[in-house]
Design an enzyme around this catalytic site. Structure first.
Site, short mmCIF file in Angstrom:
data_model
loop_
_atom_site.label_atom_id
_atom_site.label_comp_id
_atom_site.label_asym_id
_atom_site.label_seq_id
_atom_site.Cartn_x
_atom_site.Cartn_y
_atom_site.Cartn_z
N GLN B 143 -6.18 -4.59 3.68
CA GLN B 143 -6.01 -6.17 3.48
C GLN B 143 -7.04 -6.70 2.84
O GLN B 143 -6.96 -7.87 2.42
CB GLN B 143 -5.71 -6.91 4.71
CG GLN B 143 -4.48 -6.20 5.67
CD GLN B 143 -3.13 -6.64 5.20
OE1 GLN B 143 -2.92 -7.06 4.14
NE2 GLN B 143 -2.26 -6.62 6.20
N ASP B 144 -8.24 -5.86 2.42
CA ASP B 144 -9.33 -6.76 1.66
C ASP B 144 -9.89 -5.64 0.73
O ASP B 144 -11.19 -5.69 0.85
CB ASP B 144 -10.18 -7.46 2.92
CG ASP B 144 -11.51 -8.08 2.08
OD1 ASP B 144 -11.03 -8.78 1.15
OD2 ASP B 144 -12.28 -8.30 2.84
N LEU B 145 -9.01 -5.13 -0.01
CA LEU B 145 -9.63 -4.26 -1.05
C LEU B 145 -10.13 -4.94 -2.13
O LEU B 145 -9.51 -5.78 -2.68
CB LEU B 145 -8.67 -3.10 -1.43
CG LEU B 145 -8.14 -2.05 -0.59
CD1 LEU B 145 -7.22 -1.27 -1.28
CD2 LEU B 145 -9.23 -1.05 -0.47
N ASN B 149 -15.90 -3.23 -1.75
CA ASN B 149 -15.78 -2.47 -0.61
C ASN B 149 -15.06 -1.18 -0.69
O ASN B 149 -14.78 -0.62 0.04
CB ASN B 149 -14.48 -3.36 0.11
CG ASN B 149 -14.94 -4.61 0.66
OD1 ASN B 149 -16.17 -4.87 1.20
ND2 ASN B 149 -13.91 -5.52 1.20
N SER B 185 -9.40 -11.91 0.49
CA SER B 185 -10.22 -12.52 -0.41
C SER B 185 -9.39 -13.03 -1.55
O SER B 185 -8.43 -12.47 -2.31
CB SER B 185 -11.36 -11.42 -0.92
OG SER B 185 -11.93 -11.08 0.15
#
Lengths: 253, 481
Positions: B143-145, B149, B185
């Site tokens: 959910q936040d690649l 990261n 993001s």
């Protein structure tokens, strides 16, 4: 401590034995029976014998609405409610000692941050159903009022396995657990779980349901255990109880 | 929590250096305090940066990361070591991953003006997609690649970091609330995340598309909007095609990127494994109008989509594992010689059965040849020629398969170890089902020696279907006569 939480056994000896064996195999160190030990099922006497042995060995045992009914069955079956039909039969089966044991059971039990109840902490004797976020919040709220250190409320009564938790919003959220997975339930949050039914699951699955709470690891595992429901259903028919109670075991409803 | 100085100790760990002082947390290199006690890899400690007033939300993410890191495993996530008590002293100790964050490639391109070539970008994307698929197989969606990261190891493998916004299908979602809100993001968030749907593995596919787009063009496809109106644009808007910004972007790469960035999840790659397969085999990408487009989508189309998006109801997503099970990659091992029509027919029947009625399935045909089959001196056995012959045979074979629009790719591998090559291919490409002929007795022209299917069945990382062939047609004819 690994706490095995079993509720709504409903005189189903086969399911009860299967869950107890499973809990022991998983290393349970404390047993809690959250009420509705009898009613509906065909083996109240054998189940009560086991319950009283467990209680003598330190198990925590609570009273459920069907236990209350079995102690004080209604004299006239005006409503023809199914539970009342078996209550009279159950009453007749049980011995005096068993009835007295049942009638003297408490409605709640607290051990540190854990509070156990059959239905809802909000007026336990009124047997409110904890079936959604709102009723869960009422039960959890009543628990916090009783003792602010309570973090875990475990109950039965609704015959379904559900976990209620505080999300990032204001109200409680509902979570449907996957049986067998150890869910993290850290103690800086408050949790309420309905742990399902040993003797009469009603979510479309036939397996007996209970839960295992590892208080040290702060993990809660909802468990489903296959058992011989044909034998439990046959016992109900043999006892002359309504077929309905036998049929529903093979459908899990 | 204020910055810890080198030499400071915490719960049996000693701080060695501060690696990163971010807005949310400090990251330190740490070691065990007790001498002679070492896990065999470097360790990093993450300590949330709490101060009164900003604590709550920051800490929930930290709690989520702690839970998820303990529940996942494999080469694409840092190993979990220890966690501090959330109420007393929250911290997280994990494996320190050596390598460069993906951001490094973007920064270098910006600083030097030289972008990585298409194949390098495809390799990076393939590594990230494989990492994401490995998470999805464990019922987790990242959910936040984003480039910060993802760390690329020297081996080329990707390790995914920062699970503070991640979703685990088996745990209560601590980040969820009754009124759904966008969690992610802004630059990399998928459209469904914008409207608060969590747990769809195709959201990670979208984020990988954003990263590829930035690697290729140096720009973000949707910018980094700060308002919810700006975020909602991606519900209906297609980004400018990469080729309109950089003329030398190959059509296959644009096809892949724009497919990842489709506003509707169902139009994207159905799983990260499908995406990885295309990124790993550019020559096998099915190029549609998406791949060659040079101009943006007409405003009339956007307007129609805007109306559609405004009234759209988003459904909660089924668990990741259930979703990717519906879109299998079926691999068939086609024997490279001495093969009877009956064998080929039986393999076709089995493949049709394995593809089933699932529209999202795809097929990979693989033939393993031995290196002695090709020659650098004999033109009639040149590598290009031999490969070409096998690919042509595969294409003929596949005509009899009921593909119904599903994607198919063709691969010829050269190896002395047939079983090993098949198993490696299945593992590298996250194959779901491997269809291979079983050696049976009594046939002179046996395509594989008997041990190959057995070896494949034992070592393959997936389900293997061993196909017993039908009677050779010659025998069927004589039986009927």
């Amino acid at each position: 401590m690994k706490l095995a939480l079993l509720s709504d056994i409903h005189a189903n000896l086969q399911a009860f034995d299967a869950c107890l064996a499973d809990a022991r195999a998983r290393g349970a160190t404390q047993i809690a029976l959250l009420g509705d030990l009898v009613g509906y099922g065909a083996d109240p006497v054998a189940v009560m014998q086991r319950v009283m042995t467990l209680a003598a060995g330190g198990a925590w045992v609570l009273k459920g609405n069907h236990d209350e009914l079995a102690c004080h069955p209604p004299e006239h079956l005006a409503s023809h409610a199914l539970g009342e039909i078996t209550a009279g039969w159950t009453h007749a089966q049980l011995g005096n000692e068993q009835r007295e044991f049942l009638d003297a059971l408490p409605l709640t039990h607290q051990d540190g941050s854990t509070l156990l109840v059959h239905a809802s902490v909000d007026s336990p004797a009124r047997w409110h159903y904890v079936k959604d976020e709102r009723s869960a919040a009422e039960s959890l709220g009543a628990a916090a009022q009783t003792d602010a250190s309570v973090r875990y409320v475990f109950g039965g009564h609704v015959h379904r396995q559900t976990l209620y938790f505080q999300g990032s919003g204001r109200g409680l959220m509902q979570f449907l657990p996957t049986p067998g997975t150890a869910i993290p339930v850290p103690s800086h949050r408050s949790w309420l779980a309905t742990i399902g039914s040993v003797g009469q699951p009603r979510d479309g699955r036939t397996e007996a349901g209970y839960a295992l709470f590892d208080r040290h690891a702060e993990r809660l595992t909802f468990v489903r255990v296959p058992y011989d429901f044909h034998a439990a259903a046959a016992a109900i028919r043999a006892a002359g109880l309504p077929d309905f109670f036998a049929d529903r075991l093979s459908k899990g409803e | 929590m204020k910055l810890l100085e080198p030499g400071a100790t915490l719960d049996g760990f000693v701080i060695e250096a501060c690696l990163h002082a971010g807005g949310m947390a400090h990251v330190y290199r740490v070691n065990y305090l007790a001498a002679g006690h070492h896990p065999g890899f470097l360790m990093a400690m993450k300590v949330p940066r709490m101060s009164t007033g900003d604590g709550a939300e920051n800490l929930v993410g930290f709690e989520v990361e702690t839970q998820i890191l303990q529940s996942v495993s494999g080469p694409h996530v840092p190993r979990f070591v220890a966690a501090g008590d959330m109420t007393r002293m929250p911290y997280l100790v994990m494996e320190y991953i050596e390598g460069d964050p993906l951001q490094h490639w973007i920064d270098t391109a910006r600083d030097t003006g030289v972008r990585p070539d298409a194949l390098t970008i495809a390799r990076l994307g393939e590594a990230v997609a494989k990492g994401a698929h490995s998470l999805h197989q464990q019922n987790v969606v990242h959910q936040d690649l984003k480039p910060a990261n993802v760390v690329i190891r020297a081996s080329g493998d990707a390790v995914l970091l920062d699970f503070g916004l991640s979703y685990h299908a088996h745990f209560p979602d601590l980040l969820a609330e009754e009124m759904r809100k966008a969690i992610g993001s802004p630059a990399w968030m998928a459209p469904e995340q914008v409207v608060g749907v969590r747990g769809d593995p195709r959201s990670d596919v979208f984020a990988i598309g954003v990263m590829l787009y930035e690697l290729v063009t140096g720009e973000l496809p949707f910018g980094a909007p700060q308002t919810s109106g700006g975020l909602r644009q991606r519900l209906w808007m297609d980004p400018t095609p990469p080729r309109a910004l950089k003329a030398d972007v190959p059509d296959w790469l644009q096809e892949i990127i724009l497919r990842c960035l489709e506003p509707e999840a169902a139009q994207r790659y159905p799983s990260a494994a499908h995406l990885a397969l295309d990124l790993g085999h550019p020559d096998q990408v099915l190029i549609t109008a998406r791949g060659t487009r040079l101009r943006g989508t007409p405003w009339t189309t956007h307007l129609k989509r805007w109306f559609k998006a405004a009234g759209k109801e988003y459904q909660p997503s089924p668990p990741p594992v259930e979703q990717i099970d519906q879109v299998p990659i079926v691999m068939v091992a086609l024997p490279h010689r001495d093969v009877t029509d009956a064998t080929l027919y039986s393999l076709r029947v089995a493949v049709n059965r394995a593809l089933g009625s699932r529209p999202g399935a795809r097929l990979a045909c693989v033939t393993v040849i031995s290196s002695s089959d090709t020659s650098s001196t004999d033109d009639s056995r040149s590598e290009t020629r031999v490969y070409g012959q096998h690919l042509e045979r595969q294409r003929q074979w596949v005509r009899g398969v009921d593909l119904a629009g599903r994607q198919v790719s063709h691969h010829v591998l050269e190896s002395g170890d047939v079983a090993g090559a098949l198993v490696n291919y299945a593992r590298d490409n996250h194959v779901t089902v491997l269809v291979v002929g079983a050696a049976t007795h009594g046939l002179k022209l046996q395509p594989f020696i008997a041990t190959i299917p057995i070896k494949v069945a034992m070592e393959a990382p997936c389900t293997v279907i061993l196909v017993k062939q039908a009677l050779p047609f010659v025998q069927l004819a004589s039986a009927g006569a």
